[in-house]
Design an enzyme around this catalytic site. Structure first.
Site, PDB file in Angstrom:
ATOM      1  CG  MET A 181      85.966  -2.845  22.049  1.00  0.00           C
ATOM      2  SD  MET A 181      85.916  -4.614  22.138  1.00  0.00           S
ATOM      3  CE  MET A 181      86.723  -4.868  23.683  1.00  0.00           C
ATOM      4  CB  SER A 182      81.276   2.178  22.556  1.00  0.00           C
ATOM      5  OG  SER A 182      82.302   3.089  22.369  1.00  0.00           O
ATOM      6  CB  THR A 183      78.104  -1.518  22.191  1.00  0.00           C
ATOM      7  OG1 THR A 183      78.631  -1.873  20.920  1.00  0.00           O
ATOM      8  CG2 THR A 183      77.611  -0.099  22.175  1.00  0.00           C
TER       9      THR A 183
END
Length: 178
Positions: free
Chosen positions: A1-3
């Site tokens: 997951m990036s954010t």
């Protein structure tokens, strides 16, 4: 997951899952332990569900390689957002759709990066962008440099200070140039 707002629970809400593999590393990184664990775990007849293509890979080449690697193991790959499933016995149209949708995802990611760079540039010109704050204050930096000079392992320093090894090296380089 990036954010932080990208949660596995939200992404696959309502789907029945036997096991969840979720890398904290970005999809753009080649070294993704959970992806490798997934590939080792799946067996003939399993289905891998992915929220969207850009969650599995950030470029078309990687996307196609990962899908091919899974389908070669007789594992289905289902992309929930795009409503596409790949089995390895795919038609020419399915292969085309993977390429087109993957290319769109890669293009969208490139546009986001470009807009981000433009926004940062404008903010810098306006004097409102200061960049990310320092991970360590002066006292902790001095301690890091002292312990590194005493021979502490860089990986141990990174863990102890809650920073990456790359950040350890950046602080050490900066300490030498003072």
């Amino acid at each position: 997951m990036s954010t932080l707002d990208q949660s596995t629970i939200r992404q696959l809400d309502g789907e029945h899952l036997d096991r969840i593999f979720s890398d904290k590393a970005s999809g753009k990184d080649q070294e993704r332990p959970e992806l490798e664990a997934l590939i080792d775990f799946v067996r003939d007849g399993d289905t891998v569900m992915v929220h969207s293509m850009d969650r599995l890979a950030r470029n078309l080449d990687d996307l196609r390689a990962i899908v091919r690697r899974l389908t070669d193991q007789k594992v289905q790959v289902r992309f929930v957002k795009e409503n596409l499933t790949f089995t390895g016995d795919d038609t020419a149209m399915a292969t085309f759709m993977l390429s087109v949708m993957g290319a769109f995802a890669e293009f969208e990611r490139a546009l986001i990066r470009e807009r981000q760079r433009e926004g940062i540039s404008l903010a810098k010109k306006a004097g409102v962008y200061k960049g990310r704050g320092k991970a360590l204050n002066a006292e902790r930096t001095a301690e890091l440099i002292r312990r590194a000079a005493a021979g502490d392992a860089k990986a141990a320093l990174a863990r102890d200070f809650g920073i990456s090894r790359q950040t350890v090296y950046q602080y050490l380089r900066a300490g030498r140039t003072r």
